[in-house]
Design a protein around this motif. Sequence first.
Motif, PDB file in Angstrom:
ATOM      1  N   THR A 121       0.617  -1.328  -0.108  1.00 62.39           N
ATOM      2  CA  THR A 121       0.106  -0.076   0.086  1.00 62.39           C
ATOM      3  C   THR A 121       0.892   1.213  -0.197  1.00 62.39           C
ATOM      4  O   THR A 121       0.308   2.306   0.154  1.00 62.39           O
ATOM      5  CB  THR A 121      -0.930   0.121   1.348  1.00 62.39           C
ATOM      6  OG1 THR A 121      -0.176  -0.106   2.549  1.00 62.39           O
ATOM      7  CG2 THR A 121      -1.906  -1.311   1.345  1.00 62.39           C
ATOM      8  N   MET A 124      -0.426   4.136  -1.951  1.00 59.12           N
ATOM      9  CA  MET A 124      -2.056   4.315  -1.844  1.00 59.12           C
ATOM     10  C   MET A 124      -2.233   5.688  -1.118  1.00 59.12           C
ATOM     11  O   MET A 124      -1.752   5.669   0.105  1.00 59.12           O
ATOM     12  CB  MET A 124      -2.696   3.146  -1.469  1.00 59.12           C
ATOM     13  CG  MET A 124      -2.582   1.970  -2.526  1.00 59.12           C
ATOM     14  SD  MET A 124      -3.372   0.452  -1.621  1.00 59.12           S
ATOM     15  CE  MET A 124      -5.085   1.028  -1.902  1.00 59.12           C
ATOM     16  N   ARG A 142      -7.378 -15.126  -1.852  1.00 54.60           N
ATOM     17  CA  ARG A 142      -7.308 -14.157  -0.985  1.00 54.60           C
ATOM     18  C   ARG A 142      -7.694 -14.351   0.614  1.00 54.60           C
ATOM     19  O   ARG A 142      -8.363 -15.463   0.656  1.00 54.60           O
ATOM     20  CB  ARG A 142      -8.364 -13.020  -1.309  1.00 54.60           C
ATOM     21  CG  ARG A 142      -7.973 -12.372  -2.579  1.00 54.60           C
ATOM     22  CD  ARG A 142      -8.906 -11.115  -3.073  1.00 54.60           C
ATOM     23  NE  ARG A 142     -10.046 -11.601  -3.556  1.00 54.60           N
ATOM     24  CZ  ARG A 142     -10.897 -10.829  -4.128  1.00 54.60           C
ATOM     25  NH1 ARG A 142     -10.847  -9.553  -4.153  1.00 54.60           N
ATOM     26  NH2 ARG A 142     -12.023 -11.213  -4.844  1.00 54.60           N
ATOM     27  N   THR A 172     -13.721  -4.707  -0.076  1.00 54.52           N
ATOM     28  CA  THR A 172     -12.296  -4.310  -0.495  1.00 54.52           C
ATOM     29  C   THR A 172     -12.357  -4.148  -2.300  1.00 54.52           C
ATOM     30  O   THR A 172     -11.543  -3.179  -2.428  1.00 54.52           O
ATOM     31  CB  THR A 172     -11.377  -5.145  -0.124  1.00 54.52           C
ATOM     32  OG1 THR A 172     -11.859  -6.772  -0.667  1.00 54.52           O
ATOM     33  CG2 THR A 172     -11.425  -5.394   1.343  1.00 54.52           C
ATOM     34  N   ASP A 173     -12.994  -4.890  -2.774  1.00 54.35           N
ATOM     35  CA  ASP A 173     -12.887  -4.739  -4.240  1.00 54.35           C
ATOM     36  C   ASP A 173     -13.599  -3.142  -4.678  1.00 54.35           C
ATOM     37  O   ASP A 173     -13.046  -2.505  -5.687  1.00 54.35           O
ATOM     38  CB  ASP A 173     -13.860  -5.608  -5.094  1.00 54.35           C
ATOM     39  CG  ASP A 173     -13.010  -6.927  -5.108  1.00 54.35           C
ATOM     40  OD1 ASP A 173     -11.869  -6.993  -4.875  1.00 54.35           O
ATOM     41  OD2 ASP A 173     -13.736  -7.912  -5.522  1.00 54.35           O
ATOM     42  N   ARG A 174     -14.665  -2.736  -4.037  1.00 54.93           N
ATOM     43  CA  ARG A 174     -15.295  -1.531  -4.101  1.00 54.93           C
ATOM     44  C   ARG A 174     -14.193  -0.536  -4.158  1.00 54.93           C
ATOM     45  O   ARG A 174     -14.096   0.608  -4.868  1.00 54.93           O
ATOM     46  CB  ARG A 174     -16.423  -1.323  -3.237  1.00 54.93           C
ATOM     47  CG  ARG A 174     -17.224  -0.341  -3.224  1.00 54.93           C
ATOM     48  CD  ARG A 174     -18.200   0.025  -2.248  1.00 54.93           C
ATOM     49  NE  ARG A 174     -19.215  -1.069  -2.238  1.00 54.93           N
ATOM     50  CZ  ARG A 174     -20.111  -1.230  -1.334  1.00 54.93           C
ATOM     51  NH1 ARG A 174     -20.355  -0.236  -0.244  1.00 54.93           N
ATOM     52  NH2 ARG A 174     -20.790  -1.965  -1.397  1.00 54.93           N
ATOM     53  N   HIS A 175     -13.258  -0.674  -3.396  1.00 49.00           N
ATOM     54  CA  HIS A 175     -12.213   0.379  -2.986  1.00 49.00           C
ATOM     55  C   HIS A 175     -10.948   0.041  -3.477  1.00 49.00           C
ATOM     56  O   HIS A 175      -9.986   0.624  -3.111  1.00 49.00           O
ATOM     57  CB  HIS A 175     -12.127   0.649  -1.422  1.00 49.00           C
ATOM     58  CG  HIS A 175     -13.387   1.122  -0.794  1.00 49.00           C
ATOM     59  ND1 HIS A 175     -13.621   2.448  -0.875  1.00 49.00           N
ATOM     60  CD2 HIS A 175     -14.431   0.544  -0.063  1.00 49.00           C
ATOM     61  CE1 HIS A 175     -14.817   2.684  -0.444  1.00 49.00           C
ATOM     62  NE2 HIS A 175     -15.239   1.602   0.082  1.00 49.00           N
ATOM     63  N   ARG A 176     -11.042  -0.829  -4.447  1.00 50.26           N
ATOM     64  CA  ARG A 176      -9.510  -1.103  -5.336  1.00 50.26           C
ATOM     65  C   ARG A 176      -8.401  -1.464  -4.453  1.00 50.26           C
ATOM     66  O   ARG A 176      -7.264  -1.072  -4.588  1.00 50.26           O
ATOM     67  CB  ARG A 176      -9.502   0.124  -6.149  1.00 50.26           C
ATOM     68  CG  ARG A 176     -10.312   0.286  -7.246  1.00 50.26           C
ATOM     69  CD  ARG A 176      -9.951   1.336  -8.116  1.00 50.26           C
ATOM     70  NE  ARG A 176     -11.173   1.682  -9.084  1.00 50.26           N
ATOM     71  CZ  ARG A 176     -11.149   2.588  -9.971  1.00 50.26           C
ATOM     72  NH1 ARG A 176     -10.029   3.421 -10.128  1.00 50.26           N
ATOM     73  NH2 ARG A 176     -12.000   2.752 -10.963  1.00 50.26           N
ATOM     74  N   ALA A 177      -8.852  -2.698  -3.311  1.00 50.03           N
ATOM     75  CA  ALA A 177      -7.634  -2.785  -2.532  1.00 50.03           C
ATOM     76  C   ALA A 177      -6.737  -3.548  -3.293  1.00 50.03           C
ATOM     77  O   ALA A 177      -6.779  -4.272  -4.447  1.00 50.03           O
ATOM     78  CB  ALA A 177      -8.226  -3.686  -1.432  1.00 50.03           C
ATOM     79  N   ASN A 178      -5.366  -3.291  -2.823  1.00 50.98           N
ATOM     80  CA  ASN A 178      -4.330  -4.191  -3.382  1.00 50.98           C
ATOM     81  C   ASN A 178      -4.111  -5.438  -2.817  1.00 50.98           C
ATOM     82  O   ASN A 178      -4.702  -5.917  -1.946  1.00 50.98           O
ATOM     83  CB  ASN A 178      -2.903  -3.299  -2.935  1.00 50.98           C
ATOM     84  CG  ASN A 178      -2.768  -2.107  -4.150  1.00 50.98           C
ATOM     85  OD1 ASN A 178      -3.596  -2.156  -5.313  1.00 50.98           O
ATOM     86  ND2 ASN A 178      -1.941  -1.244  -4.214  1.00 50.98           N
ATOM     87  N   GLN A 179      -2.995  -6.168  -3.348  1.00 52.11           N
ATOM     88  CA  GLN A 179      -2.793  -7.560  -2.483  1.00 52.11           C
ATOM     89  C   GLN A 179      -1.552  -7.696  -2.306  1.00 52.11           C
ATOM     90  O   GLN A 179      -0.294  -7.096  -2.723  1.00 52.11           O
ATOM     91  CB  GLN A 179      -3.079  -8.649  -3.746  1.00 52.11           C
ATOM     92  CG  GLN A 179      -4.659  -8.599  -4.001  1.00 52.11           C
ATOM     93  CD  GLN A 179      -4.618  -9.697  -5.180  1.00 52.11           C
ATOM     94  OE1 GLN A 179      -3.959 -10.199  -5.734  1.00 52.11           O
ATOM     95  NE2 GLN A 179      -6.034 -10.056  -5.466  1.00 52.11           N
TER      96      GLN A 179
END
Length: 210
Positions: A121, A124, A142, A172-179
């Motif tokens: 992150t 970000m 995940r 988390t997808d809604r907020h474009r989370a990283n991995q």
Amino acid sequence: MRQHVQKPLGVILAGGRATRMGGGDKGRLDLCGQSLLDHVINRLSPQVAGLALNANGDADRFADTGLPILPDSVSEFPGPLAGVLAGLDWAAEQGRDCIVTAAADTPFFPLDLVAKLQNATKDMPTPLALACSRGNDNKIWRQPTFGIWPVALRDDLRSALQGGLRKVVLWTDRHRANQAVFDASAHDPFFNINTPQELASARQIIEAGR
């Protein structure tokens, strides 16, 4: 660009009801001379600036841990996101910008969990990423109870939970989370204990490593 200059706070998620283990506090189960919860505390505490436990019911039963106990603020056991929200509210009270979560039933998670999540992150504006494992088949899985979460999104998360959202990855997808990807080719570091058989397997893993 946000710079990581300090360790985040850590929150152990133990708010579930452990129905497949017959109910009760799964974290109190013995795993080779230590409770399952103690294994998790020992792995996470060196990686964070402070540690709390998300758990529901009588907080006094965890008094021996010395940890702050954070109950869900959303009723009816809505899942791990409620524990994340409790942790974010706790962090906000202390003026911190993020937390890292770990599940209370996963005694072998990586010792560099926090470092890799922070690295994922680093570019970000708000730190949001989930841990993932990659096995021999090169598939990525995940791990929704292991992540870094921004205090800045806590009100958004609260609204989502109040609106009925329960699945971690939808939010988390809604907020474009990283991995943050961890190698699971030799063994799964996110192996978690839900059944008596899995508890026996965890004991075998520890005994084989001694």
